[in-house]
Design a protein around this motif. Structure first.
Motif, short mmCIF file in Angstrom:
data_model
loop_
_atom_site.label_atom_id
_atom_site.label_comp_id
_atom_site.label_asym_id
_atom_site.label_seq_id
_atom_site.Cartn_x
_atom_site.Cartn_y
_atom_site.Cartn_z
N ALA A 280 1.35 5.02 1.87
CA ALA A 280 1.81 3.92 1.51
C ALA A 280 0.55 2.90 2.04
O ALA A 280 -0.17 1.87 1.37
N ILE A 281 0.23 3.36 3.36
CA ILE A 281 -0.65 2.61 4.24
C ILE A 281 -2.17 2.91 3.19
O ILE A 281 -2.86 2.18 3.05
N THR A 282 -2.46 4.20 3.16
CA THR A 282 -3.34 4.64 2.31
C THR A 282 -4.01 4.60 0.73
O THR A 282 -5.07 5.43 -0.02
N HIS A 283 -2.27 3.89 0.84
CA HIS A 283 -2.35 3.30 -1.07
C HIS A 283 -1.95 4.91 -1.53
O HIS A 283 -2.22 5.08 -3.11
N LEU A 284 -1.93 6.61 -0.99
CA LEU A 284 -1.85 7.40 -2.22
C LEU A 284 0.07 6.89 -3.09
O LEU A 284 0.44 8.01 -3.57
N ALA A 285 1.03 6.85 -1.75
CA ALA A 285 2.46 6.50 -2.70
C ALA A 285 1.85 4.93 -3.10
O ALA A 285 1.43 4.12 -2.40
N THR A 286 2.60 4.38 -4.28
CA THR A 286 1.70 3.47 -5.07
C THR A 286 3.29 2.35 -5.53
O THR A 286 3.22 1.59 -5.34
N ASP A 287 4.34 3.47 -5.14
CA ASP A 287 5.82 2.01 -5.70
C ASP A 287 6.07 2.04 -4.45
O ASP A 287 7.57 2.00 -4.21
N SER B 71 -13.62 3.43 5.67
CA SER B 71 -14.94 3.16 6.97
C SER B 71 -14.48 2.86 8.34
O SER B 71 -14.66 3.17 9.53
N THR B 72 -12.70 2.03 8.06
CA THR B 72 -11.86 1.85 9.08
C THR B 72 -11.26 2.43 9.58
O THR B 72 -10.24 2.90 10.09
N VAL B 73 -10.16 2.97 8.06
CA VAL B 73 -9.55 4.58 8.54
C VAL B 73 -9.92 4.55 7.79
O VAL B 73 -10.05 5.69 6.70
N GLN B 74 -9.03 6.70 8.63
CA GLN B 74 -8.75 7.71 8.21
C GLN B 74 -7.33 7.97 8.82
O GLN B 74 -7.10 8.00 9.54
N MET B 75 -7.46 9.78 7.83
CA MET B 75 -6.16 10.21 8.25
C MET B 75 -6.96 11.52 8.49
O MET B 75 -7.63 12.27 7.91
N VAL B 76 -5.52 11.61 9.46
CA VAL B 76 -6.30 13.62 9.21
C VAL B 76 -4.75 14.29 9.29
O VAL B 76 -3.67 13.27 10.00
N PHE B 77 -4.43 15.36 8.31
CA PHE B 77 -3.25 15.91 7.62
C PHE B 77 -2.56 17.12 8.28
O PHE B 77 -3.88 17.29 9.61
N GLN B 78 -1.81 17.52 8.51
CA GLN B 78 -1.15 18.45 9.43
C GLN B 78 -1.76 19.62 8.97
O GLN B 78 -2.12 20.44 9.62
N ASP B 79 -2.13 19.96 7.69
CA ASP B 79 -2.72 21.67 7.11
C ASP B 79 -4.10 21.40 6.77
O ASP B 79 -4.80 21.12 5.95
N PRO B 80 -4.79 22.12 8.23
CA PRO B 80 -6.04 21.49 8.47
C PRO B 80 -6.99 22.62 7.19
O PRO B 80 -7.87 22.09 7.15
#
Length: 263
Positions: A59-66, A88-97
């Motif tokens: 939701a924070i990254t707008h990958l969930a929109t509802d 440029s301020t927020v980045q995500m590091v995912f589970q599966d590299p």
């Protein structure tokens, strides 16, 4: 101190709810969640699978929109698709590299492409510097993901987040796909980077030992809601108010004992 002089939290989430599915099969994954995250803090989201932890990051990254509710970054409301200033301020590091890196792109392209999109001019130096920071060095610059170990791939994923000088990292189970010894290396790297760069973490994990080690404050989630807020010392001592959190702590202890007995 007047309220106007109080700095806004780096991240503020107010009454956030998130749904998935269509009108006839709609499921509420997050239910009116609120929290704030101060600059430099490491905040953990812990709970069993399906509790809504990763959905909050989406939701924070707008990958969930509802969604409903309010999300603010540095006091500015986030609405609609995120722009360049957000990333440029927020980045995500995912589970599966492995899945998070393009299999046909070299490490160099993975790191330099976001900088080109930003219009950066010192790309070469920034790529070299960030590879050194994550413990890889220039010799990994032109390798492909399949030529790297799991731990090395996750270091590249972290480097990709840092190369844009992001200040807030959203970490979604960043070590759960790695061997135990490699997990420790990546967690220590993240701790060092947080200290050296003054980073802020929102850290999702089901592993209480990881959360206790990495986070100053912990939000316990169950069925889409925050059921308890703990300080790291409370989690380390096993102090919890709700039966659900106490059950998580006991289950974690039981797993550790079994692992040690089988070693």
């Amino acid at each position: 101190m007047p309220l106007s002089d109080t700095p806004a939290p780096m991240l503020s989430v107010q009454d956030l709810s998130v749904w998935f599915g269509d009108t006839h099969n709609r499921f509420q994954a997050v239910d009116t969640v609120s929290f704030t995250l101060a600059a430099g803090e490491s905040l953990g989201l812990v709970g069993e699978s399906g509790s809504g932890k990763s959905t909050i990051l989406k939701a924070i990254t707008h990958l969930a929109t509802d969604i409903s509710g309010h999300i603010h970054l540095d006091g500015t409301p986030l609405t609609g698709p995120r722009d360049k200033s957000f990333y440029s301020t927020v980045q995500m590091v995912f589970q599966d590299p492995y899945a998070s890196l393009h299999p046909r792109h070299t490490v160099d392209r993975c790191l330099s492409e976001p900088l080109r999109l930003q219009g950066a001019t010192d790309i070469d130096n920034r790529v070299r510097q960030v590879l050194e920071e994550v413990g890889l060095g220039a010799k990994f610059r032109f390798r492909y993901p399949h030529q790297l170990s799991g731990g090395q791939r996750q270091r590249v994923a972290i480097a990709r987040a840092l190369v844009q000088n992001a200040r807030l990292l959203l970490l979604d189970e960043p070590t759960s796909a790695l061997d135990v010894s490699v997990q420790a290396e990546i967690l220590n790297l993240l701790s060092d980077l947080r200290k050296d760069r003054g980073l802020t973490f929102l850290f999702v994990s089901h592993d209480l030992a990881v959360i206790s080690h990495m986070c100053d404050r912990i939000l316990v989630m169950h069925q889409g809601k925050i059921t308890e807020v703990l300080q790291d010392k409370q989690l380390q001592s096993g102090t919890a108010e709700t039966p659900y959190t106490q059950g998580l702590i006991e289950a974690s202890r039981g797993f550790t004992r079994k692992e040690m007995a089988g070693a």
